[in-house]
Structures are given as C-alpha cells and as structure tokens.
Design a protein around this motif. Structure first.
Motif, PDB file in Angstrom:
ATOM      1  N   ARG A  47       0.827  -1.205   0.000  1.00 40.35           N
ATOM      2  CA  ARG A  47       0.000   0.000   0.000  1.00 40.35           C
ATOM      3  C   ARG A  47       0.860   1.253   0.000  1.00 40.35           C
ATOM      4  NH1 ARG A  47      -3.854  -2.373  -2.239  1.00 40.35           N
ATOM      5  NH2 ARG A  47      -5.017  -3.802  -0.956  1.00 40.35           N
ATOM      6  N   LYS A  48       0.358   2.296  -0.666  1.00 38.87           N
ATOM      7  CA  LYS A  48       1.082   3.555  -0.815  1.00 38.87           C
ATOM      8  C   LYS A  48       1.258   4.260   0.528  1.00 38.87           C
ATOM      9  CE  LYS A  48       0.893   7.803  -3.494  1.00 38.87           C
ATOM     10  NZ  LYS A  48       0.149   8.561  -4.504  1.00 38.87           N
ATOM     11  N   HIS A  49       0.288   4.183   1.411  1.00 39.01           N
ATOM     12  CA  HIS A  49       0.320   4.905   2.676  1.00 39.01           C
ATOM     13  C   HIS A  49       0.762   4.017   3.839  1.00 39.01           C
ATOM     14  CE1 HIS A  49      -1.537   8.312   0.768  1.00 39.01           C
ATOM     15  NE2 HIS A  49      -2.467   7.508   0.256  1.00 39.01           N
ATOM     16  N   ARG A  51       3.507   3.954   5.616  1.00 39.99           N
ATOM     17  CA  ARG A  51       4.119   4.682   6.749  1.00 39.99           C
ATOM     18  C   ARG A  51       3.065   5.386   7.597  1.00 39.99           C
ATOM     19  NH1 ARG A  51       8.486   6.831   2.807  1.00 39.99           N
ATOM     20  NH2 ARG A  51       9.955   5.106   2.843  1.00 39.99           N
ATOM     21  N   LYS A  52       2.061   5.951   6.957  1.00 40.18           N
ATOM     22  CA  LYS A  52       0.989   6.618   7.699  1.00 40.18           C
ATOM     23  C   LYS A  52       0.172   5.603   8.497  1.00 40.18           C
ATOM     24  CE  LYS A  52       0.609  10.399   4.443  1.00 40.18           C
ATOM     25  NZ  LYS A  52      -0.214  11.047   3.430  1.00 40.18           N
ATOM     26  N   ILE A  53      -0.071   4.455   7.898  1.00 31.79           N
ATOM     27  CA  ILE A  53      -0.815   3.400   8.591  1.00 31.79           C
ATOM     28  C   ILE A  53      -0.018   2.898   9.788  1.00 31.79           C
ATOM     29  CG2 ILE A  53      -1.699   1.045   8.348  1.00 31.79           C
ATOM     30  CD1 ILE A  53      -2.406   1.803   5.432  1.00 31.79           C
ATOM     31  N   TRP A  73      -8.546   0.537   5.870  1.00 27.28           N
ATOM     32  CA  TRP A  73      -7.706   1.402   5.040  1.00 27.28           C
ATOM     33  C   TRP A  73      -6.517   0.618   4.498  1.00 27.28           C
ATOM     34  CZ3 TRP A  73      -4.196   5.809   7.208  1.00 27.28           C
ATOM     35  CH2 TRP A  73      -3.651   6.538   6.161  1.00 27.28           C
ATOM     36  N   GLY A  77      -6.546   0.361   0.484  1.00 27.01           N
ATOM     37  CA  GLY A  77      -5.812   1.557   0.080  1.00 27.01           C
ATOM     38  C   GLY A  77      -5.216   1.451  -1.308  1.00 27.01           C
ATOM     39  N   LYS A  78      -4.595   2.565  -1.751  1.00 26.98           N
ATOM     40  CA  LYS A  78      -3.975   2.627  -3.070  1.00 26.98           C
ATOM     41  C   LYS A  78      -2.693   1.814  -3.091  1.00 26.98           C
ATOM     42  CE  LYS A  78      -5.681   7.212  -4.155  1.00 26.98           C
ATOM     43  NZ  LYS A  78      -5.320   8.590  -4.477  1.00 26.98           N
ATOM     44  N   ARG A  80       1.134   0.913  -4.272  1.00 31.07           N
ATOM     45  CA  ARG A  80       2.360   1.611  -4.606  1.00 31.07           C
ATOM     46  C   ARG A  80       2.769   1.197  -6.014  1.00 31.07           C
ATOM     47  NH1 ARG A  80       6.626   0.262  -0.421  1.00 31.07           N
ATOM     48  NH2 ARG A  80       4.922   0.903   0.888  1.00 31.07           N
ATOM     49  N   GLU A  86       6.732   6.726  -5.690  1.00 34.60           N
ATOM     50  CA  GLU A  86       5.390   7.202  -5.355  1.00 34.60           C
ATOM     51  C   GLU A  86       5.099   8.479  -6.125  1.00 34.60           C
ATOM     52  OE1 GLU A  86       4.693   7.433  -1.200  1.00 34.60           O
ATOM     53  OE2 GLU A  86       5.516   5.467  -0.821  1.00 34.60           O
TER      54      GLU A  86
END
Length: 109
Positions: A47-49, A51-53, A73, A77-78, A80, A86
């Motif tokens: 998933r692209k996010h 690090r945020k997750i 999420w 999610g989107k 990568r 990215e």
C-alpha cells in the motif's frame, strides 16, 4: 479501596509467576502481531500509505473502532507503483508508472 487494588496486584503477580517464559513470549508476540495487523497487511499488500498506517497504528490499537477502520484502510488503500516510486516525475514530464520515458505517451504540450 487500596486493599482491593493490593489484592488485584497480588493475584496478577501470582498469575504471572505461574506462566512459563515460553508462553509469556508467545503471548507477547501474538499480542503485538494483532496490534500491528493493519501495518502488516499494508506492508504485504504493498500500500502507498504504509508509513501513515504504521504511525496511526500505535494510538489506533487503543480503540477497536479506530483499529478496524485502519485495517479497512490497509486492505483497500492505493497500491504503490511497481518500482517503488510514489509519483516521481520523469525527465520528460510524465509520471513514471513502470513505463520508460521513451515509450511514454506524449503529454500534449
């Protein structure tokens, strides 16, 4: 009031003394695996996010609602890009999405 707390602490210490170190270690590994399941899923699902997750996973573990939302999420999610970029801009102005610059479609400028 403090006598109840003292009894609770003494019962908990008795319980901990009866658990073998292997069972205690396995419990800790299982506990952290479940706690960080959204981050693990985001990592393996690319998933692209991620690090945020991962950052949101620590406080979200304290709330089941937030943890379930974070897991959703991580699963939906989107993705990568294949090369791990990215949204880097290529030298010709097109976004790289696994396509080299000379084979990319014209930008229309």
């Amino acid at each position: 009031m403090f006598t109840d707390l003292d009894q609770l602490i003494s019962r908990f210490s008795e319980l901990l003394s009866q658990i073998s170190p292997l069972k205690g270690f396995l419990f800790v590994v299982f506990f952290f695996t479940v706690w960080f399941l959204p981050a693990i899923a985001a990592f393996f699902l690319n998933r692209k996010h991620f690090r945020k997750i991962l950052a949101a996973n620590v406080p979200a573990g304290l709330s089941w609602i937030a943890w379930v939302a974070l897991l959703a999420w991580a699963v939906t999610g989107k993705l990568r890009d294949k090369d791990g970029a990215e949204g880097q801009i290529a030298s010709d102005g097109n976004k790289e999405a696994g396509v080299s610059g000379k084979h990319a479609a014209p930008s229309g400028r």
